[in-house]
Design an enzyme around this catalytic site. Structure first.
Site, PDB file in Angstrom:
ATOM      1  CG  ASP A 113      41.584  44.825  44.332  1.00  0.00           C
ATOM      2  OD1 ASP A 113      42.618  44.123  44.323  1.00  0.00           O
ATOM      3  OD2 ASP A 113      40.794  44.917  43.359  1.00  0.00           O
ATOM      4  CG  HIS A 130      41.705  43.703  40.122  1.00  0.00           C
ATOM      5  ND1 HIS A 130      41.201  43.276  41.334  1.00  0.00           N
ATOM      6  CD2 HIS A 130      41.691  42.617  39.316  1.00  0.00           C
ATOM      7  CE1 HIS A 130      40.914  41.995  41.262  1.00  0.00           C
ATOM      8  NE2 HIS A 130      41.197  41.569  40.048  1.00  0.00           N
TER       9      HIS A 130
HETATM   10 ZN   LIG Z   1      39.671  38.656  43.485  1.00  0.00          ZN
HETATM   11 ZN   LIG Z   2      37.246  39.464  41.364  1.00  0.00          ZN
END
Ligand SMILES: [Zn+2]
Ligand SMILES: [Zn+2]
Length: 551
Positions: free
Chosen positions: A193, A366
């Site tokens: 990510d 994130h």
């Molecule tokens: Zn996402």
């Molecule tokens: Zn997500």
């Protein structure tokens, strides 16, 4: 015997934020990871949603063994309701993710027949040549997972959306020991990510938001209204907990929020002490400092509960002086203008407003740079593919990988549609398939193309002019002067002379041409003449639509 290969094709989510979808192919088996949507950007006039283009998959349907969904955010599940009717393959996910998928499928009446399979967050599925182990990751959504995919060419780790919150609200911290073990064993490829690869340091813990909510519930003189994503189950839990602590009761406002809360309560991902949740019917007469509303609208969505509350759309619930409003989310890029307008409306109504720029009311889900580096260090992949991000996020993530010792030549920055192939020793980009946007507008999926968007853009910029040309059925000659109707182009009262002049100009042009049966020619000529004339006069280029009427 040919050597096994692994082909990976991102259909969405690379060099863009949203509509995550990735295809993995090996030895005649295909698996798909995630099937998300993207919210339209400003130049996509009137488009509701964007989903991935799955043309590549349509003639390979019998090879697709399943779709694996990492978690329940819209950018990972949102396209399922449009794609499942075309693909009809089983969908594997954890329990809460399945609940959220069901809620969405039901909205579009696509639930019947869907093959939804639940996998525990540390469970395993075998799909053809792929053996997939789920592992829990921490994200702004409980029950999120990453994937350890055993393929014929080696182990692939897919991080899902993740951060390394060691004190998450619910859900579990990311399973680092498992990843370290794999790293020692040897991992071929890591997909990770990149959303927050721009941010140095660590992403703060969800606890920070809990502390803010706690303070607000204690001190707010009147009602507290919290707007957030209906999918942010952990945030909803924090609001319920803080409300309960200060003897406030919680009202859930709006349909999508109510549907999600009901589902999450049923599945046990949300808990509320007895008597905290209340029905709107109980609102009358309740002291304001006992009331909390949870609503959607953190993105300023025009039909959301918060926006209606801010603009008197809800009579009983409209925002007033004494209310404290918390926007517990950051605007998704592209939504800033709507969010700012909502903020202004709330201020105008006299509310105290807390949002990300003025208070710690949101942390994102994130990992920041240090977390990304830690993952790279633990997994120690031979090859690295940054995923989930715009080109700059992917590039920065690639730099981080280089800084922890992954050779530059082993990292690939891809765009949607790139085909990359791996063997146990090598990885290289071998081709490109078409993987554009599919636009969803109202009830239609996919029939809005680039042409429609270009027209909408033109209309929005310079307006349009309809030219009605009456033609004699027998002689093919012009009858009278063409009529001109315009919208969004000029003020027709002030520009009356110019419009009249353009009508005369048309008469001259069309009479010169003789017979008007050649419609294609007339059409082009009218547009050319008016285009030039209006541009000279106004420096604008309205869309010109000639219409012929036979009389
Ligand atoms: Zn996402
Ligand atoms: Zn997500």
């Amino acid at each position: 015997m040919t050597k096994p290969k692994l082909k990976i094709i991102p259909l969405g989510g690379l060099s863009e934020i949203g509509k995550n979808m990735m295809v993995m192919e090996s030895e005649g088996d295909i698996i798909i990871i995630d099937a998300g949507l993207m919210f339209p950007s400003e130049e996509m006039f009137g488009v509701d949603l964007v989903i991935p283009d799955i043309n590549y998959l349509l003639d390979k349907r019998e090879k697709i063994r399943g779709i694996i969904i990492t978690h329940g955010h819209e950018d990972h599940i949102g396209a399922l309701r449009y794609l499942l009717p075309q693909l009809d393959v089983p969908v594997y996910s954890t329990k809460l993710t399945q609940g959220l998928i069901s809620v969405k499928l039901k909205e579009r009446k696509a639930l019947a027949g869907a093959k939804l399979r639940v996998v525990p967050s540390n469970g395993r599925v075998t799909l053809g040549k792929f053996r997939i182990d789920f592992f829990p990751v921490c994200h702004s959504m409980p029950d999120s997972v990453g994937l350890i995919i055993h393929t014929p060419v080696g182990i692939v780790v897919h991080s899902g959306d993740f951060k390394l919150d060691y004190t998450p609200v619910n859900g579990r911290p990311t399973d680092l020991s498992r990843l370290a073990q794999l790293g020692a064993q040897g991992v071929l490829l890591l997909l990770s990510d990149s959303t927050y690869a721009e941010l140095p340091g660590y992403t703060p813990s969800e606890r920070v938001v809990g502390e803010t909510l706690d303070r607000v519930m204690a001190d707010a003189p009147g009602r507290v209204i919290v707007a957030t994503f209906s999918s942010l189950v952990s945030r909803i839990q924090q609001v319920i907990d803080a409300a309960a602590k200060y003897q406030r009761r919680v009202f859930i406002v709006g349909r999508s929020m109510s549907d999600t809360v009901r589902m999450a309560l049923e599945l046990g991902y949300l808990t509320a002490p007895e008597g905290v949740l209340a029905q709107l019917g109980e609102l009358r007469g309740m002291p304001h400092n006992r009331i909390v509303f949870i609503a959607t609208g953190s993105q300023g969505e025009p039909t959301s509960a918060l926006v209606r509350m801010a603009s008197r759309g809800y009579r009983q619930l409209h925002v007033q002086r004494g209310d404290t409003v918390i926007l517990s989310a950051t605007p998704i890029p592209g939504n800033e203008a709507l969010v700012n307008r909502t903020l202004d409306n709330l201020f105008k109504r006299g509310a105290q407003v807390l949002y990300d720029k003025v208070a710690q009311v949101h942390v994102h889900g994130h990992g920041s740079q240090e977390e990304l580096k830690l993952l790279l260090n633990l997994v120690k992949p031979k090859f690295f593919l940054p995923i989930h991000g715009e080109y700059r996020h992917l590039s920065l993530h690639a730099k981080l990988a280089e800084s922890v010792g992954i050779p530059k030549s082993n990292t690939f920055i891809l765009e949607d549609g790139d085909v990359i192939e791996f063997s146990p020793q090598s990885g290289k980009i071998t081709g490109k398939i078409s993987a554009g946007n599919v636009y969803v507008d109202g009830l239609s999926v996919g029939d809005i193309g680039r042409v429609v968007l270009r027209d909408r853009k033109m209309l929005s910029r310079d307006g349009m002019v309809v030219v009605i040309i009456a033609v004699n059925r027998q002689t093919g000659g012009l009858v009278g002067r063409p009529d001109i109707v315009s919208r969004g182009f000029v003020d027709t009262r002030e520009s009356k002379d110019m419009i009249e002049e353009s009508r005369d100009l048309l008469v001259q042009t069309l009479n010169r041409g003789g017979h008007l049966a050649e419609w294609g020619f007339v059409n082009a000529k009218v547009r050319e003449v008016l285009n030039n004339f209006y541009y000279e006069q106004t420096k604008r280029r309205p869309m010109i639509l000639p219409v012929m009427v036979k009389v």
